[in-house]
Design a protein around this motif. Structure first.
Motif, PDB file in Angstrom:
ATOM      1  N   ILE A 156      35.393  49.293 156.809  1.00 45.42           N
ATOM      2  CA  ILE A 156      34.391  48.908 155.826  1.00 45.42           C
ATOM      3  C   ILE A 156      34.000  50.358 155.097  1.00 45.42           C
ATOM      4  O   ILE A 156      33.665  51.365 155.762  1.00 45.42           O
ATOM      5  N   THR A 157      34.111  50.557 153.970  1.00 43.55           N
ATOM      6  CA  THR A 157      33.946  51.890 153.234  1.00 43.55           C
ATOM      7  C   THR A 157      32.865  51.691 152.058  1.00 43.55           C
ATOM      8  O   THR A 157      32.973  50.665 151.418  1.00 43.55           O
ATOM      9  N   VAL A 158      32.186  52.712 151.923  1.00 46.47           N
ATOM     10  CA  VAL A 158      31.430  52.716 150.655  1.00 46.47           C
ATOM     11  C   VAL A 158      31.544  53.895 149.893  1.00 46.47           C
ATOM     12  O   VAL A 158      31.514  55.100 150.488  1.00 46.47           O
ATOM     13  N   LEU A 159      31.947  53.959 148.859  1.00 48.66           N
ATOM     14  CA  LEU A 159      32.578  54.990 147.857  1.00 48.66           C
ATOM     15  C   LEU A 159      31.453  55.382 146.922  1.00 48.66           C
ATOM     16  O   LEU A 159      30.998  54.431 145.972  1.00 48.66           O
ATOM     17  N   MET A 184      44.090  47.074 148.097  1.00 42.55           N
ATOM     18  CA  MET A 184      43.730  46.948 149.917  1.00 42.55           C
ATOM     19  C   MET A 184      42.211  46.440 150.061  1.00 42.55           C
ATOM     20  O   MET A 184      41.994  46.097 151.000  1.00 42.55           O
ATOM     21  N   GLY A 185      41.359  46.451 148.701  1.00 37.02           N
ATOM     22  CA  GLY A 185      40.219  46.024 148.807  1.00 37.02           C
ATOM     23  C   GLY A 185      40.281  44.340 149.008  1.00 37.02           C
ATOM     24  O   GLY A 185      39.223  43.615 149.380  1.00 37.02           O
ATOM     25  N   ARG A 186      41.301  43.752 148.857  1.00 37.90           N
ATOM     26  CA  ARG A 186      41.897  42.372 148.958  1.00 37.90           C
ATOM     27  C   ARG A 186      42.175  41.912 150.200  1.00 37.90           C
ATOM     28  O   ARG A 186      42.383  40.738 150.639  1.00 37.90           O
ATOM     29  N   ALA A 187      42.437  43.031 151.220  1.00 42.99           N
ATOM     30  CA  ALA A 187      42.926  42.748 152.616  1.00 42.99           C
ATOM     31  C   ALA A 187      41.757  41.970 153.257  1.00 42.99           C
ATOM     32  O   ALA A 187      40.468  42.274 153.176  1.00 42.99           O
ATOM     33  N   THR A 191      37.127  46.258 153.586  1.00 43.98           N
ATOM     34  CA  THR A 191      35.831  45.876 152.696  1.00 43.98           C
ATOM     35  C   THR A 191      35.767  47.221 151.969  1.00 43.98           C
ATOM     36  O   THR A 191      35.650  48.346 152.570  1.00 43.98           O
ATOM     37  N   ILE A 192      35.820  47.174 150.468  1.00 39.33           N
ATOM     38  CA  ILE A 192      35.302  48.619 149.687  1.00 39.33           C
ATOM     39  C   ILE A 192      34.044  48.196 148.826  1.00 39.33           C
ATOM     40  O   ILE A 192      34.363  47.248 148.160  1.00 39.33           O
ATOM     41  N   GLN A 193      33.314  48.939 148.808  1.00 41.69           N
ATOM     42  CA  GLN A 193      32.067  48.936 148.128  1.00 41.69           C
ATOM     43  C   GLN A 193      31.991  50.018 147.369  1.00 41.69           C
ATOM     44  O   GLN A 193      31.854  51.252 147.633  1.00 41.69           O
ATOM     45  N   ALA A 251      25.105  49.335 147.256  1.00 38.39           N
ATOM     46  CA  ALA A 251      26.243  49.393 146.452  1.00 38.39           C
ATOM     47  C   ALA A 251      26.587  48.077 145.866  1.00 38.39           C
ATOM     48  O   ALA A 251      25.978  46.853 146.247  1.00 38.39           O
ATOM     49  N   LEU A 252      27.536  47.932 144.867  1.00 39.30           N
ATOM     50  CA  LEU A 252      27.992  46.788 144.039  1.00 39.30           C
ATOM     51  C   LEU A 252      28.869  45.889 145.298  1.00 39.30           C
ATOM     52  O   LEU A 252      29.169  46.554 146.383  1.00 39.30           O
ATOM     53  N   SER A 253      29.010  44.733 145.089  1.00 36.80           N
ATOM     54  CA  SER A 253      29.640  43.741 146.022  1.00 36.80           C
ATOM     55  C   SER A 253      30.855  44.125 146.284  1.00 36.80           C
ATOM     56  O   SER A 253      31.615  44.959 145.218  1.00 36.80           O
ATOM     57  N   PRO A 254      31.762  43.565 147.136  1.00 39.34           N
ATOM     58  CA  PRO A 254      33.201  43.875 147.073  1.00 39.34           C
ATOM     59  C   PRO A 254      34.194  43.493 145.897  1.00 39.34           C
ATOM     60  O   PRO A 254      34.927  44.169 145.368  1.00 39.34           O
ATOM     61  N   LEU A 255      33.713  42.386 145.494  1.00 41.49           N
ATOM     62  CA  LEU A 255      34.514  41.817 144.293  1.00 41.49           C
ATOM     63  C   LEU A 255      33.877  42.568 142.961  1.00 41.49           C
ATOM     64  O   LEU A 255      35.076  42.771 142.293  1.00 41.49           O
TER      65      LEU A 255
END
Length: 266
Positions: A156-159, A184-187, A191-193, A251-255
């Motif tokens: 899980i990462t927040v950028l 990768m964010g769809r794996a 989770t990418i935010q 942060a923004l949601s993953p989507l």
């Protein structure tokens, strides 16, 4: 392992000299154990826990597991050019079941393409070609944790938005890197935010950090600093957890994050 032993010794108000006398060894041997530079036999560990008056069964079990895993030679030992501090970190990472990562400047190593990694390392002064290549190979192997057949690492990462807007290696490298991030964010285990510029000030602006969670051991926090790596005390781990949750909330949601990544004009 060594970090916890040092905390137990300090809690017992003992010096390395005090413990060395009771174990019939030198103070430097105790320091090396606490610095993670040598393995610890179970018999030695049991004596240490007796000296420190540790009676909690769960804590004892956790330390026994850590002592056993600490003797395992990691895959990264093949890359002799890696700094000891980096090897120590990826050794911890290899044993983790979950990683929570906040990055303020660059794409996390777990999600970097080889071209991005090379461009990033090329900007570091004094890095030889062999050292860069060793880092690239090690980083590629680290990424296999995300595809472990038995238990893939939950990542899980927040950028910060600056991470995806900073051009590293030029447009072609960044286009490939951003596509990889979006994919990768769809794996299922990634989770990418993105923390948008529009959010203003937020918790965690002091710098990047990672929280590593283990199956049978307490979580560990890792933070990079100009003067060396930092592993905050166990008492501070919860504070980092709280900061990370605040970052996720801001942060923004993953989507939404994937959409922002895909819409960037590189």
């Amino acid at each position: 392992m060594g970090k916890q032993l040092r905390e137990l010794r300090e809690r017992a108000r003992l010096t390395t000299e005090d413990v060395g006398l009771q174990l019939d060894c030198s103070p430097s041997t105790i320091s090396r154990m606490e610095g993670g530079k040598v393995g610890i036999r179970r018999s030695t560990l049991e004596k240490l826990l007796e000296i420190y008056d540790v009676r909690d069964a769960e804590q004892i079990s956790t330390l026994v597991v850590l002592a056993k895993e600490g003797k395992t030679r990691g895959w990264f030992a093949r890359y002799g050019d890696l700094p000891a501090s980096y090897s120590r970190y990826i050794g911890l990472e290899s044993s983790a079941i979950e990683m929570r990562d906040y990055e303020a400047l660059v794409v996390p190593g777990m999600l970097q393409t080889e071209e991005y990694t090379r461009a990033l390392l090329a900007a570091s002064p004094g890095e030889s070609e062999d050292a860069v290549e060793a880092h690239v190979k090690a980083r590629r192997e680290r990424q296999h944790l995300l595809n472990r057949p038995d238990q893939p690492l939950q990542f899980i990462t927040v950028l910060d938005e600056s991470v995806i807007r900073r051009s590293i290696g030029g447009p072609d490298v960044m286009r490939s890197q951003l596509k990889h991030l979006a994919d990768m964010g769809r794996a299922r285990n990634v989770t990418i935010q993105i923390l948008p510029f529009s959010g203003g000030a937020y918790a965690g602006m002091a710098g990047s950090f990672a929280i590593l969670k283990f199956q049978d051991a307490p979580s560990v926090v890792y933070a990079e600093a100009m003067t060396g790596d930092i592993y905050p005390a166990a008492d501070d781990v919860q504070r980092y957890h709280d900061v990370f949750e605040n970052l996720r909330a801001a942060a923004l949601s993953p989507l939404e994050s994937i959409k922002l990544i895909e819409d960037l004009p590189f």
